[in-house]
Enzyme design. Structure first.
Site, mmCIF file in Angstrom:
data_model
loop_
_atom_site.group_PDB
_atom_site.id
_atom_site.type_symbol
_atom_site.label_atom_id
_atom_site.label_comp_id
_atom_site.label_asym_id
_atom_site.label_seq_id
_atom_site.Cartn_x
_atom_site.Cartn_y
_atom_site.Cartn_z
ATOM 1 N N HIS A 178 26.258 -26.734 -126.396
ATOM 2 C CA HIS A 178 27.526 -27.473 -126.361
ATOM 3 C C HIS A 178 27.748 -28.157 -127.715
ATOM 4 C CE1 HIS A 178 30.731 -30.062 -125.198
ATOM 5 N NE2 HIS A 178 30.511 -30.037 -123.902
ATOM 6 N N HIS A 181 34.015 -31.141 -127.994
ATOM 7 C CA HIS A 181 34.523 -32.256 -127.183
ATOM 8 C C HIS A 181 33.952 -33.631 -127.458
ATOM 9 C CE1 HIS A 181 35.842 -29.088 -124.000
ATOM 10 N NE2 HIS A 181 36.765 -29.303 -124.916
ATOM 11 N N TYR A 183 30.875 -34.620 -128.156
ATOM 12 C CA TYR A 183 29.478 -34.916 -127.827
ATOM 13 C C TYR A 183 28.640 -34.812 -129.105
ATOM 14 C CZ TYR A 183 31.231 -35.295 -123.198
ATOM 15 O OH TYR A 183 31.960 -35.731 -122.119
HETATM 16 C C1 PHB Z 1 33.687 -34.600 -119.312
HETATM 17 O O1 PHB Z 1 34.795 -35.072 -119.131
HETATM 18 O O2 PHB Z 1 32.692 -35.059 -118.751
HETATM 19 C C2 PHB Z 1 33.528 -33.459 -120.213
HETATM 20 C C3 PHB Z 1 34.611 -32.843 -120.784
HETATM 21 C C4 PHB Z 1 34.418 -31.767 -121.620
HETATM 22 C C5 PHB Z 1 33.158 -31.323 -121.886
HETATM 23 C C6 PHB Z 1 32.086 -31.921 -121.298
HETATM 24 C C7 PHB Z 1 32.260 -32.996 -120.458
HETATM 25 O O3 PHB Z 1 32.981 -30.282 -122.702
#
Ligand code: PHB
Length: 400
Positions: A178, A181, A183
């Site tokens: 990942h 977004h 992170y």
């Molecule tokens: C979340 O809202 O928890 C979320 C959104 C997008 C992602 C991962 C988590 O890629």
């Protein structure tokens, strides 16, 4: 080529098999990684997750991707989201994967570090530091993350590798890294968040370094055919806007290509899939932009998953026309939550059950999770694919 409404999904490439790595998908509709909070308080999967995942793999040959799963206990940054570190967590995932495989579907584990997107109160309660690439807080938050040390950055790479290895040992067909977004990996990619002046920040090359090092190390450990990567060039979620998305993602893609390996797949989020826009109605400055520059450059090096507000008809149009030059898979998040037999329904033109957003993130609950019905048509022809767990066996919390 016709208009979107003219596509009949069952007659398109959506239902043509496709190889990802060593696995064969029987169609091109994927169940994407979706944050759900149905793990126990130690971030161990509850039994009810076996049913949830198995049911979404109830059409054989479906790509089922796990919700993002932490690479270390210090990255288990939300209440009741999962990790894949302790033996108990590994055992929990092993059972889920077994249930998905029993339905002849394919399982990838999405793995992540949350960085500053973690809840600071949860981390401090457990004695973990609140960290990011730099000391830049989330918008509106008074909690300022501490910049990671070089040693912590290297540890993070190792944790990605070890978690990927645990996923494979637990039976996963692959892992999805990942880097999207807002992170942790994306907190290194994004210029407004990453203000480091060492080799992990500053130029595009430096900001991309951590993602690329993680990918390289994981590929080396488990083999490229078991590795996928997720990118969201247009997201604004959690401060992830990137004014320099074009040179940044062009560089990232070029570097991934230079590794000269064949990845399982590349997963891309459309501008229409920005969680900030979807969850909070945030304005997305990149709305309307296309992923074409990445698909052109990638040029079918491996299949590409696209996600972001697709309908069965627009998905059919995407695989036939919009991205018709390449092998594309379309992910359906929200519709898959409320339709365990989504693939069957799309194939047979059966109306979809609407989803109920307020229950998406309920904690440890069966409801809003395992109580969306299969269609009568599915039950009449494939009832053996429905995981036979009851609510009591699921061991969840029942608030009603
Ligand atoms: C979340 O809202 O928890 C979320 C959104 C997008 C992602 C991962 C988590 O890629």
């Amino acid at each position: 080529m016709g208009s979107i409404a003219e596509y009949i999904p069952s007659e398109t490439r959506l239902f043509k098999p496709l190889k990802i790595g060593q696995c064969t998908l029987q169609h091109r509709i994927a169940f994407p990684p979706l944050t759900r909070l149905r793990n126990d308080d130690d971030h161990v999967p509850l039994p009810l997750m076996e049913k949830y995942y198995a049911d979404r793999g109830s059409t054989p040959g479906t790509l089922v991707i796990a919700e993002a799963t932490a690479i270390s206990h210090g990255e288990e940054g939300d209440w009741n989201n999962p990790g894949l570190v302790s033996d108990k967590q590994v055992e929990g995932w092993r059972k889920i994967i077994k249930a998905v495989h029993a339905n002849k579907s394919i399982f990838f584990q999405q793995i992540w570090a949350m960085g500053r997107a973690s809840r600071p109160d949860l981390l401090s309660q457990r004695g973990f530091p609140y960290r990011s690439s730099s000391a830049v807080p989330m918008k509106g938050s008074e909690h300022v993350p501490r910049p990671m040390t070089e040693e912590e950055i290297l540890e993070t790479i190792t944790s990605f590798v070890e978690t990927a290895q645990r996923a494979i040992l637990a039976g996963a067909d692959g892992v999805e890294i990942h880097s999207a977004h807002g992170y942790l990996l994306d907190q290194f990619l994004t210029a407004s968040v990453n203000q480091r002046t060492d080799k992990w920040g500053g130029s595009i090359e430096n900001r991309a370094r951590l993602t690329l090092e993680v990918v390289k190390a994981v590929v080396q450990a488990v083999g490229a055919e078991r590795v996928a990567i997720r990118l969201s060039p247009y997201a604004g979620f959690q401060g992830s806007e990137k004014a320099d998305f074009l040179p940044l993602y062009t560089y990232l893609i070029d570097e991934l290509k230079k590794m000269n390996v064949q990845f399982a797949y590349l997963s891309l989020v459309e501008a229409t899939g920005d969680p900030g826009a979807l969850i909070w109605n945030d304005k997305n400055i990149h709305q309307g932009k296309s992923l074409n520059f990445i698909l052109e450059s990638w040029d079918n090096l491996s299949p590409v998953i696209v996600a972001g507000g697709y309908t069965p008809e627009s998905a059919a149009w995407a695989v036939e026309d919009k991205y018709g030059k390449w092998d594309t898979i379309v992910a359906f998040g929200r519709h898959f939550i409320s339709n365990p037999d989504l693939v069957f329904k799309i194939r047979n033109d059966i109306p979809l059950t609407p989803y109920n957003r307020p229950t998406f993130y309920n904690v440890k609950e069966w409801s809003g999770y395992n109580d969306y019905p299969f269609s009568q048509e599915f039950l009449e022809s494939h009832s053996d694919a429905v995981h036979p767990m009851t609510k009591e066996e699921g061991n969840g919390v029942d608030i009603y």
